[in-house]
Design a protein around this motif. Sequence first.
Motif, mmCIF file in Angstrom:
data_model
loop_
_atom_site.group_PDB
_atom_site.id
_atom_site.type_symbol
_atom_site.label_atom_id
_atom_site.label_comp_id
_atom_site.label_asym_id
_atom_site.label_seq_id
_atom_site.Cartn_x
_atom_site.Cartn_y
_atom_site.Cartn_z
ATOM 1 N N ALA A 170 0.828 -1.205 0.000
ATOM 2 C CA ALA A 170 0.000 0.000 0.000
ATOM 3 C C ALA A 170 0.867 1.261 0.000
ATOM 4 O O ALA A 170 0.573 2.232 -0.716
ATOM 5 C CB ALA A 170 -0.925 -0.007 1.211
ATOM 6 N N PHE A 204 2.596 1.842 -3.443
ATOM 7 C CA PHE A 204 1.633 2.317 -4.439
ATOM 8 C C PHE A 204 1.224 3.761 -4.152
ATOM 9 O O PHE A 204 1.010 4.546 -5.080
ATOM 10 C CB PHE A 204 0.421 1.386 -4.495
ATOM 11 C CG PHE A 204 0.567 0.289 -5.512
ATOM 12 C CD1 PHE A 204 -0.099 0.360 -6.726
ATOM 13 C CD2 PHE A 204 1.384 -0.807 -5.269
ATOM 14 C CE1 PHE A 204 0.038 -0.644 -7.678
ATOM 15 C CE2 PHE A 204 1.538 -1.812 -6.200
ATOM 16 C CZ PHE A 204 0.866 -1.730 -7.413
ATOM 17 N N CYS A 249 -2.293 2.869 -11.018
ATOM 18 C CA CYS A 249 -2.350 2.170 -9.727
ATOM 19 C C CYS A 249 -3.784 1.855 -9.296
ATOM 20 O O CYS A 249 -4.664 2.722 -9.343
ATOM 21 C CB CYS A 249 -1.698 3.021 -8.642
ATOM 22 S SG CYS A 249 0.030 3.454 -8.968
ATOM 23 N N VAL A 281 -5.481 0.034 -5.791
ATOM 24 C CA VAL A 281 -5.155 -0.479 -4.464
ATOM 25 C C VAL A 281 -6.431 -0.972 -3.790
ATOM 26 O O VAL A 281 -7.484 -0.325 -3.874
ATOM 27 C CB VAL A 281 -4.486 0.612 -3.599
ATOM 28 C CG1 VAL A 281 -4.203 0.080 -2.193
ATOM 29 C CG2 VAL A 281 -3.198 1.095 -4.250
ATOM 30 N N ALA A 326 -2.957 -4.893 -4.713
ATOM 31 C CA ALA A 326 -2.680 -3.779 -5.627
ATOM 32 C C ALA A 326 -2.416 -4.324 -7.026
ATOM 33 O O ALA A 326 -1.927 -5.452 -7.190
ATOM 34 C CB ALA A 326 -1.490 -2.966 -5.131
#
Length: 249
Positions: free
Chosen positions: A12, A15, A27, A29, A49
Amino acid sequence: MALIDDPKAFIARMFQMEANEGRGTYCQVFSEGTTAVPIDLQPHDRVYAIYKSKYYFTSDAMYVSGSQGSLRLAWKEVSACSSKHGDGSKKSTISTVHGKSIVIDMTDLAKGWSGRISQLVHSMIDRWGSPGALGLPLMTVQEFLCHPDAEAAFAPNFEGRLSCSELSEAFQLLLGLPGVESVFLSRAGTEEEELAIQGVIIVSTCEPDEFAAFISRLSASEVVPADESVRRKVGRLAADQKVFEVMWS
């Protein structure tokens, strides 16, 4: 606990940093993880992700999607990686303990140190890969000084060559500093290649400013916190110990 020790949190964070670099459109997530993805997952895997709709990250693996389907690269099965984060490689060959290898197109990922997905991949390999992925073991100062090629092998791209006696004196100075617990040397290449020392590893309870005289004597370019692969080679550390790497450009 270091952030890398929590794969979900580390994914996390990388990203988020990638999005902060202006590449947020690539991206996706999922804080709680998802299985609603167009690839076949292992039963226990959840995707946290996705990058460029091609790279899928779970806590245990990375899936790479392509025209022939997808393949799963489990971090714990990685035995070697031909690239390092930020080294400019266009391709990275990642080998597994099963004797297989895959080639990752690094041009898919942002170049340089700001490429956080490259950082994610390499950091996960460094932290969770098979011990073979760590490369050559560190050398002790004594092992290095006793090597017949020590003088030529030390920072081979460094113009100002130091004699073995000068190197020994510099290392004794460093080892005599309060807070310096141990010193190692990191090697480039493989066992079959000529000895080439690329960095000095310092385990210490003090800060890098204390190494200024050593760094100046060896005309090093910088001292940085050692990466996870180096820390794993060093082994268990006390709570107040830090690991630094002295490097040459």
